[in-house]
Design a protein around this motif. Structure first.
Motif, PDB file in Angstrom:
ATOM      1  N   TRP A   1      -2.874  10.181   2.719  1.00 49.81           N
ATOM      2  CA  TRP A   1      -3.367   8.825   2.923  1.00 49.81           C
ATOM      3  C   TRP A   1      -4.689   8.885   3.667  1.00 49.81           C
ATOM      4  O   TRP A   1      -4.776   9.523   4.708  1.00 49.81           O
TER       5      TRP A   1
ATOM      6  N   THR B   1      -4.464   6.232  -1.206  1.00 45.60           N
ATOM      7  CA  THR B   1      -3.333   7.100  -0.910  1.00 45.60           C
ATOM      8  C   THR B   1      -2.852   7.758  -2.192  1.00 45.60           C
ATOM      9  O   THR B   1      -3.008   7.213  -3.280  1.00 45.60           O
TER      10      THR B   1
ATOM     11  N   ASP C   1       0.312   8.465  -2.290  1.00 46.98           N
ATOM     12  CA  ASP C   1       1.678   7.939  -2.328  1.00 46.98           C
ATOM     13  C   ASP C   1       1.709   6.666  -3.165  1.00 46.98           C
ATOM     14  O   ASP C   1       0.749   5.903  -3.195  1.00 46.98           O
ATOM     15  N   ARG C   2       2.832   6.437  -3.836  1.00 44.62           N
ATOM     16  CA  ARG C   2       2.983   5.206  -4.628  1.00 44.62           C
ATOM     17  C   ARG C   2       3.064   4.004  -3.703  1.00 44.62           C
ATOM     18  O   ARG C   2       3.846   3.992  -2.764  1.00 44.62           O
ATOM     19  N   THR C   3       2.248   3.016  -3.989  1.00 42.89           N
ATOM     20  CA  THR C   3       2.305   1.748  -3.263  1.00 42.89           C
ATOM     21  C   THR C   3       2.194   0.630  -4.306  1.00 42.89           C
ATOM     22  O   THR C   3       1.827   0.884  -5.455  1.00 42.89           O
TER      23      THR C   3
ATOM     24  N   HIS D   1      -0.074  -1.411  -4.381  1.00 45.50           N
ATOM     25  CA  HIS D   1      -1.500  -1.714  -4.481  1.00 45.50           C
ATOM     26  C   HIS D   1      -2.190  -0.675  -5.363  1.00 45.50           C
ATOM     27  O   HIS D   1      -2.185   0.507  -5.056  1.00 45.50           O
TER      28      HIS D   1
ATOM     29  N   ALA E   1      -3.999   1.918  -0.002  1.00 42.94           N
ATOM     30  CA  ALA E   1      -3.203   2.054   1.214  1.00 42.94           C
ATOM     31  C   ALA E   1      -2.914   0.693   1.819  1.00 42.94           C
ATOM     32  O   ALA E   1      -3.622  -0.243   1.646  1.00 42.94           O
TER      33      ALA E   1
END
Length: 65
Positions: A41, A46, A48-50, A52, A65
């Protein structure tokens, strides 16, 4: 992103990259590393899955993020 990947991309050795990441994290530069020391991040993006999702004018897509 692994420190080794960053090192290769920017032409630095791994200890130099690790030192830079330590400094950025220490000074609260919106940087988060996972348990393996990989950057997961870095505001505003990021790996990582978000919920957004961002799309850049170059066509690149990444999670926000």
């Amino acid at each position: 992103m692994k420190p080794a990947q960053i090192a290769t991309s920017v032409g630095l050795d791994i200890p130099a990259v690790t030192g830079l990441l330590d400094d950025l994290e220490k000074h609260l530069f919106f940087l988060v590393r996972n348990g393996l020391g990989e950057v997961s991040w870095a505001f505003p993006v990021t790996s990582d899955r978000t919920p957004h999702r961002l799309r850049f004018s170059t066509g690149e897509r990444i999670f926000g993020a």
